[in-house]
Design a protein around this motif. Structure first.
Motif, PDB file in Angstrom:
ATOM      1  N   LEU A  22      -7.681  -1.464  -2.985  1.00 49.47           N
ATOM      2  CA  LEU A  22      -7.483  -0.017  -2.853  1.00 49.47           C
ATOM      3  C   LEU A  22      -8.156   0.590  -1.623  1.00 49.47           C
ATOM      4  O   LEU A  22      -7.925   1.758  -1.313  1.00 49.47           O
ATOM      5  CB  LEU A  22      -7.987   0.697  -4.110  1.00 49.47           C
ATOM      6  CG  LEU A  22      -7.202   0.360  -5.387  1.00 49.47           C
ATOM      7  CD1 LEU A  22      -7.876   0.970  -6.611  1.00 49.47           C
ATOM      8  CD2 LEU A  22      -5.761   0.858  -5.283  1.00 49.47           C
TER       9      LEU A  22
ATOM     10  N   ARG B  50      -2.668  18.195 -10.893  1.00 51.95           N
ATOM     11  CA  ARG B  50      -1.872  17.346 -10.002  1.00 51.95           C
ATOM     12  C   ARG B  50      -2.734  16.471  -9.100  1.00 51.95           C
ATOM     13  O   ARG B  50      -2.289  16.037  -8.034  1.00 51.95           O
ATOM     14  CB  ARG B  50      -0.913  18.187  -9.143  1.00 51.95           C
ATOM     15  CG  ARG B  50       0.007  19.060  -9.954  1.00 51.95           C
ATOM     16  CD  ARG B  50       0.991  19.785  -9.074  1.00 51.95           C
ATOM     17  NE  ARG B  50       2.123  18.942  -8.727  1.00 51.95           N
ATOM     18  CZ  ARG B  50       3.189  18.786  -9.492  1.00 51.95           C
ATOM     19  NH1 ARG B  50       3.267  19.397 -10.657  1.00 51.95           N
ATOM     20  NH2 ARG B  50       4.184  18.023  -9.113  1.00 51.95           N
TER      21      ARG B  50
ATOM     22  N   ARG C  45      -2.522  15.471 -14.676  1.00 47.72           N
ATOM     23  CA  ARG C  45      -1.499  15.762 -13.660  1.00 47.72           C
ATOM     24  C   ARG C  45      -0.926  17.165 -13.851  1.00 47.72           C
ATOM     25  O   ARG C  45      -0.762  17.922 -12.910  1.00 47.72           O
ATOM     26  CB  ARG C  45      -0.380  14.729 -13.748  1.00 47.72           C
ATOM     27  CG  ARG C  45       0.841  15.085 -12.910  1.00 47.72           C
ATOM     28  CD  ARG C  45       1.960  14.107 -13.103  1.00 47.72           C
ATOM     29  NE  ARG C  45       1.613  12.809 -12.588  1.00 47.72           N
ATOM     30  CZ  ARG C  45       1.591  12.506 -11.294  1.00 47.72           C
ATOM     31  NH1 ARG C  45       1.899  13.415 -10.401  1.00 47.72           N
ATOM     32  NH2 ARG C  45       1.254  11.305 -10.900  1.00 47.72           N
TER      33      ARG C  45
ATOM     34  N   ALA D 147       3.132   7.551  -6.158  1.00 44.72           N
ATOM     35  CA  ALA D 147       2.372   8.799  -6.344  1.00 44.72           C
ATOM     36  C   ALA D 147       3.215  10.000  -5.915  1.00 44.72           C
ATOM     37  O   ALA D 147       3.229  11.037  -6.590  1.00 44.72           O
ATOM     38  CB  ALA D 147       1.070   8.737  -5.544  1.00 44.72           C
TER      39      ALA D 147
ATOM     40  N   VAL E 130       0.852  -1.205   0.000  1.00 44.84           N
ATOM     41  CA  VAL E 130       0.000   0.000   0.000  1.00 44.84           C
ATOM     42  C   VAL E 130       0.884   1.250   0.000  1.00 44.84           C
ATOM     43  O   VAL E 130       0.665   2.194  -0.767  1.00 44.84           O
ATOM     44  CB  VAL E 130      -0.952  -0.002   1.222  1.00 44.84           C
ATOM     45  CG1 VAL E 130      -1.706   1.316   1.305  1.00 44.84           C
ATOM     46  CG2 VAL E 130      -1.920  -1.171   1.137  1.00 44.84           C
TER      47      VAL E 130
ATOM     48  N   LEU F 158      -3.671   4.113 -13.559  1.00 45.37           N
ATOM     49  CA  LEU F 158      -3.046   5.440 -13.515  1.00 45.37           C
ATOM     50  C   LEU F 158      -3.818   6.383 -12.594  1.00 45.37           C
ATOM     51  O   LEU F 158      -3.234   7.232 -11.925  1.00 45.37           O
ATOM     52  CB  LEU F 158      -2.942   6.032 -14.927  1.00 45.37           C
ATOM     53  CG  LEU F 158      -2.000   5.288 -15.877  1.00 45.37           C
ATOM     54  CD1 LEU F 158      -1.807   6.063 -17.162  1.00 45.37           C
ATOM     55  CD2 LEU F 158      -0.640   5.043 -15.233  1.00 45.37           C
TER      56      LEU F 158
ATOM     57  N   THR G 137      -5.306   5.631  -9.837  1.00 45.09           N
ATOM     58  CA  THR G 137      -5.032   5.364  -8.418  1.00 45.09           C
ATOM     59  C   THR G 137      -3.772   6.081  -7.950  1.00 45.09           C
ATOM     60  O   THR G 137      -3.655   6.427  -6.782  1.00 45.09           O
ATOM     61  CB  THR G 137      -4.860   3.851  -8.155  1.00 45.09           C
ATOM     62  OG1 THR G 137      -3.869   3.329  -9.026  1.00 45.09           O
ATOM     63  CG2 THR G 137      -6.158   3.124  -8.376  1.00 45.09           C
ATOM     64  N   ARG G 138      -2.858   6.296  -8.867  1.00 48.80           N
ATOM     65  CA  ARG G 138      -1.634   7.005  -8.469  1.00 48.80           C
ATOM     66  C   ARG G 138      -1.934   8.458  -8.117  1.00 48.80           C
ATOM     67  O   ARG G 138      -1.360   9.016  -7.199  1.00 48.80           O
ATOM     68  CB  ARG G 138      -0.607   6.941  -9.587  1.00 48.80           C
ATOM     69  CG  ARG G 138      -0.183   5.527  -9.878  1.00 48.80           C
ATOM     70  CD  ARG G 138       1.132   5.536 -10.588  1.00 48.80           C
ATOM     71  NE  ARG G 138       1.194   4.463 -11.546  1.00 48.80           N
ATOM     72  CZ  ARG G 138       1.906   4.506 -12.663  1.00 48.80           C
ATOM     73  NH1 ARG G 138       2.581   5.582 -12.979  1.00 48.80           N
ATOM     74  NH2 ARG G 138       1.926   3.480 -13.477  1.00 48.80           N
TER      75      ARG G 138
ATOM     76  N   GLU H  30       6.089  10.629  -8.401  1.00 52.64           N
ATOM     77  CA  GLU H  30       5.570  11.216  -9.648  1.00 52.64           C
ATOM     78  C   GLU H  30       5.229  12.689  -9.437  1.00 52.64           C
ATOM     79  O   GLU H  30       5.439  13.515 -10.315  1.00 52.64           O
ATOM     80  CB  GLU H  30       4.339  10.435 -10.109  1.00 52.64           C
ATOM     81  CG  GLU H  30       4.684   9.045 -10.652  1.00 52.64           C
ATOM     82  CD  GLU H  30       3.487   8.340 -11.269  1.00 52.64           C
ATOM     83  OE1 GLU H  30       2.344   8.631 -10.849  1.00 52.64           O
ATOM     84  OE2 GLU H  30       3.689   7.499 -12.156  1.00 52.64           O
ATOM     85  N   ASP H  31       4.701  12.973  -8.253  1.00 56.16           N
ATOM     86  CA  ASP H  31       4.301  14.339  -7.945  1.00 56.16           C
ATOM     87  C   ASP H  31       5.530  15.243  -7.791  1.00 56.16           C
ATOM     88  O   ASP H  31       5.597  16.327  -8.368  1.00 56.16           O
ATOM     89  CB  ASP H  31       3.463  14.327  -6.658  1.00 56.16           C
ATOM     90  CG  ASP H  31       2.649  15.587  -6.522  1.00 56.16           C
ATOM     91  OD1 ASP H  31       2.156  16.079  -7.560  1.00 56.16           O
ATOM     92  OD2 ASP H  31       2.513  16.104  -5.408  1.00 56.16           O
TER      93      ASP H  31
ATOM     94  N   SER I 176      -4.228   8.178  -4.756  1.00 57.80           N
ATOM     95  CA  SER I 176      -3.640   7.717  -3.497  1.00 57.80           C
ATOM     96  C   SER I 176      -2.781   8.791  -2.847  1.00 57.80           C
ATOM     97  O   SER I 176      -2.561   8.768  -1.643  1.00 57.80           O
ATOM     98  CB  SER I 176      -2.852   6.421  -3.698  1.00 57.80           C
ATOM     99  OG  SER I 176      -1.818   6.632  -4.627  1.00 57.80           O
ATOM    100  N   ALA I 177      -2.313   9.751  -3.634  1.00 57.98           N
ATOM    101  CA  ALA I 177      -1.545  10.855  -3.062  1.00 57.98           C
ATOM    102  C   ALA I 177      -2.404  11.635  -2.075  1.00 57.98           C
ATOM    103  O   ALA I 177      -1.908  12.150  -1.074  1.00 57.98           O
ATOM    104  CB  ALA I 177      -1.042  11.775  -4.172  1.00 57.98           C
TER     105      ALA I 177
ATOM    106  N   PRO J  18      -7.531   0.278   1.555  1.00 62.00           N
ATOM    107  CA  PRO J  18      -6.588   0.886   2.519  1.00 62.00           C
ATOM    108  C   PRO J  18      -6.008   2.203   2.029  1.00 62.00           C
ATOM    109  O   PRO J  18      -5.504   2.990   2.829  1.00 62.00           O
ATOM    110  CB  PRO J  18      -5.481  -0.176   2.648  1.00 62.00           C
ATOM    111  CG  PRO J  18      -6.089  -1.442   2.170  1.00 62.00           C
ATOM    112  CD  PRO J  18      -7.071  -1.039   1.108  1.00 62.00           C
ATOM    113  N   SER J  19      -6.048   2.447   0.734  1.00 64.64           N
ATOM    114  CA  SER J  19      -5.518   3.699   0.193  1.00 64.64           C
ATOM    115  C   SER J  19      -6.591   4.783   0.096  1.00 64.64           C
ATOM    116  O   SER J  19      -6.343   5.859  -0.448  1.00 64.64           O
ATOM    117  CB  SER J  19      -4.939   3.466  -1.215  1.00 64.64           C
ATOM    118  OG  SER J  19      -3.932   2.499  -1.170  1.00 64.64           O
TER     119      SER J  19
END
Lengths: 80, 242
Positions: free
Chosen positions: B168, B77, B73, A44, A37, B119, B121-122, A47-48, B125-126, B170-171
């Protein structure tokens, strides 16, 4: 802030650990904070911070801080 | 209206359910990226809204998906909602269905949705939050004569939804599916005559669904009102499967 510092901060932020713990030898799943996780959160964050989009192969290969550094170099992130 | 504008990406947004969902989210105050292969059709919708962005997106092409998410992004972002709506439907009896037809449906309906979710989720998840809504079909739930390939692809979307929801959670990312019944769209316009009459007879609400019926459900699942709902398949079918 140089890229080495950015990388350390990104790991610390994503894994919620102290920057002191982050060395090149730190490996995926070697500490409880870097699980699958957290790995996603790390991707992320990287990437940010570096404004890139990692390929899935690279995410799978990112098994240590050292490896992350190598992979990021492919995306034109330079570490002095 | 949402307080702070949230960011949504809707695939296959130029027509039908995708277009209705895009409009519904735009009206609710979301910033919406309308993804699709035909920029002109997307612009027809987004031109009326300040909070709309048209985005060339072919979900059967990984490089196109990557470029689209890079654009999101670059501009914001972040991403709060992904609606995996882009889909293709081919009818055909089992013996008459060629393998490339099956490939086409799985490439778009399953692989495309999977890669977009991957993609998304990235970006989600941030922020430790997000909602992915996969558009399945009632055919993915119970199948239909003459649609075995399509039904298989939409059943795969349900399996994907449930697995992703577990992984996902937990995220902080929720994943749900909508399974529309007979909705009046370009996809279903080809169903005519006896088949159409039979479909209507199976709906006790005595009407076909509208694209707005599906859009409303998507907006609900995206909202905080659905914050404890994940891994579910919401059937929007006027009682077809009740």
């Amino acid at each position: 802030m140089d890229n080495v510092e950015k990388l350390r901060k990104a790991f610390a932020e994503a894994l919620q650990i102290s920057e002191d713990v982050i060395t090149d030898d730190l490996k995926y799943n070697s500490i409880k904070e870097w699980d699958s996780v957290a790995h996603m959160a790390l991707v992320a964050e990287l990437e940010d911070v570096f404004d890139i989009m990692l390929d899935t192969d690279d995410i799978i290969e990112m098994s240590s801080v050292m490896k992350a550094r190598e992979i990021l170099t492919k995306y034109n992130v330079e570490f002095s | 209206m949402v307080d702070t504008p949230k960011i949504a990406l809707i695939t296959g947004a130029s027509r039908g359910i995708g277009a209705a969902t895009a409009r519904r989210f735009l009206d609710a105050g979301y910033v919406v990226f309308l993804g699709g292969r035909n920029l002109e059709e997307l612009e027809d919708i987004s031109a009326a809204y300040e909070n709309a962005h048209s985005l060339i997106l072919d979900v059967s092409d990984l490089s196109s998906i990557k470029a689209a998410f890079m654009e999101v992004r670059k501009q914001y972002r972040a991403l709060d909602v992904l609606v995996n709506n882009a889909g293709v439907m081919h009818a055909g009896m089992i013996a008459m269905t060629k393998s490339d037809i099956i490939d086409d449906m799985f490439d778009t309906n399953v692989r495309g949705s999977y890669l977009c979710a991957q993609l998304a989720t990235r970006l989600m998840s941030a922020k430790h939050s997000g909602s992915i809504i996969n558009i399945s079909s009632i055919m993915g739930v119970q199948g239909a004569v003459g649609y075995s390939g399509y039904s298989a692809s939409k059943a795969a979307v349900i399996g994907m939804t449930k697995a992703m929801a577990k992984e996902l959670a937990p995220s902080g990312v929720r994943v749900n599916a909508l399974a529309p019944g007979f909705i009046e769209t370009d996809l279903t316009a080809s169903i005519t005559g006896e088949a159409r009459d039979k479909a209507l007879a199976s709906i006790r609400m005595n009407r076909f669904g509208t694209t707005d019926d599906v859009a409303s459900a998507a907006l609900f699942l995206a909202s905080d009102e659905a914050s404890y709902i994940t891994g579910q398949v919401l059937q929007i079918d006027g009682s077809m499967t009740a």
